[in-house]
Design an enzyme around this catalytic site. Structure first.
Site, mmCIF file in Angstrom:
data_model
loop_
_atom_site.group_PDB
_atom_site.id
_atom_site.type_symbol
_atom_site.label_atom_id
_atom_site.label_comp_id
_atom_site.label_asym_id
_atom_site.label_seq_id
_atom_site.Cartn_x
_atom_site.Cartn_y
_atom_site.Cartn_z
ATOM 1 N N CYS A 242 27.161 -12.998 21.837
ATOM 2 C CA CYS A 242 26.582 -11.833 20.994
ATOM 3 C C CYS A 242 26.859 -10.584 20.740
ATOM 4 C CB CYS A 242 25.162 -11.093 21.722
ATOM 5 S SG CYS A 242 24.356 -10.200 20.560
ATOM 6 N N CYS B 9 33.597 15.550 57.584
ATOM 7 C CA CYS B 9 32.675 16.113 58.548
ATOM 8 C C CYS B 9 31.889 14.679 59.348
ATOM 9 C CB CYS B 9 31.720 16.503 57.809
ATOM 10 S SG CYS B 9 30.370 17.188 59.452
#
Length: 369
Positions: A39, A342
């Site tokens: 489409c 970390c």
């Protein structure tokens, strides 16, 4: 009567002429991609979201009869395919990036139609405008095929471009002119449900291009493989804290863990699989109480993902092969990366420099020295 031209009028006229010349020169550099992805309302909408795309027009390509109408094309008997003409600025976006956007919003595996729209007039195709476009498209399709992200073989045709006929006016920018009808059609078509299944439900908020996925796949293939033991073996080999951190996304206490203040040269590897993660050379004292690094020793062994377990989104860091939770990465680190990885000491094992060769990490000695 003699016409008088003031200095300001001359300057304005010159400026307008310069703008026109610049605009025309820029337009002359624009390129066109003609694409068929089912489409054209949906394809037009998706392609217009790509930065660098100047204009998208819905229409028809691939047939022979002049001036085709929507009624004729939708019959499936004309040879035409619903298509879009994408005008793009190659200084902003490449032809491959246009194709990348295209493939991530269609079903390239269905040559009998597209979602609820059935028939050859809705099949996926790329109408190449030059030998270069054909080569780029063929190479990209081959790489996508090898990636294996789609569940069926790709069946997107490469067709030499001949002519593009714009569709009727009411089809142009349909998603903007008729938003309610468009969204209803799009949902009912199953397009987005299919794309969510292939690329994940977060594909719009956190998109990853096919090129990124292809390059990541190549990186993984080049890595030395590591294996994840069985769940039973992992539980037996780890302490309660190590198991909680790596398997249940736990967090150890700051300033009370093995490596937060470790200054010895060496590398840190995954506690479960042994895959190399970080080098002492990239470790720094962040003041957080957890071991912190500016970068991984090899990005291939690191995987990041969004973590929404708290009231804000963080970026979780996991190991690629063992899938261990390692910690989080933040953008408040020092130069040169500006990042702070970390990590939890409980998720890693430290290999001193003098033992790296014997333990099979000799290739990373240069990363420590």
């Amino acid at each position: 009567m003699k016409k008088t031209i003031t200095l300001s009028t001359w300057l304005l006229s010159s400026l307008l002429s310069l703008v026109c010349l610049t605009t025309n020169a820029q337009a002359a550099d624009y390129q066109t991609a003609t694409l068929a992805g089912g489409c054209f309302w949906c394809t037009e909408s998706d392609m217009e979201k790509l930065p660098g795309v100047v204009d998208v027009i819905s229409g028809y390509s691939g047939g022979k009869a002049p001036n085709p109408t929507y009624k004729q094309v939708s019959s499936g008997k004309t040879g035409y395919i619903e298509s879009v003409n994408v005008t793009f600025d190659p200084n902003v976006v490449s032809y491959e990036q246009v194709l990348d956007q295209f493939f991530r919003h269609i079903d390239p595996t269905d040559d009998q139609g597209s979602f609820v729209d059935r028939g050859p007039q809705y099949r996926p195709a790329i109408f190449y405008h030059s030998a270069e476009q054909k080569h780029i498209a063929a190479q990209f399709i081959s790489e996508i095929e090898q990636l294996g992200i789609y569940k069926k073989p790709l069946k997107t045709e490469l067709i030499a471009f001949e002519k593009f006929w714009p569709a009727e006016d009411y089809h142009q920018d349909y998603y903007q002119r008729n938003p309610v009808r468009y969204h209803y059609y799009r949902y009912a078509s199953g397009r987005d449900q299919y794309l969510d299944d292939i690329f994940g439900e977060e594909r719009n908020e956190h998109p990853k291009t096919l090129r990124e996925l292809i390059d990541a796949s190549k990186t993984v293939m080049a890595l030395k493989p590591y294996s994840r033991p069985s769940d039973e073996k992992i539980k037996a080999m780890l302490t309660d804290l190590q198991y909680d951190v790596t398997q249940h996304e736990g967090t150890e206490r700051p300033f009370n863990n093995a490596y937060w203040d470790n200054k010895a040269p060496g590398i840190y590897v995954d506690i479960v699989s042994g895959e190399p993660l970080f080098s002492s050379r990239d470790k720094y004292k962040s003041g957080t109480g957890w071991p912190s690094f500016t970068k991984p020793i090899d990005k291939g062994y690191i995987v990041t993902k969004d973590d929404n377990s708290l009231f804000y989104t963080r970026t979780e860091v996991r190991s690629r092969f063992a899938d261990s939770h390692l910690g989080h990465v933040f953008d408040d680190g020092p130069a040169p990366t500006g990042l702070r990885y970390c990590m939890n000491s409980a998720a890693m094992r430290f290999v001193p420099k003098q033992q790296m060769q014997a333990q099979g990490y000799g290739d990373y000695l240069a990363e420590v020295e």
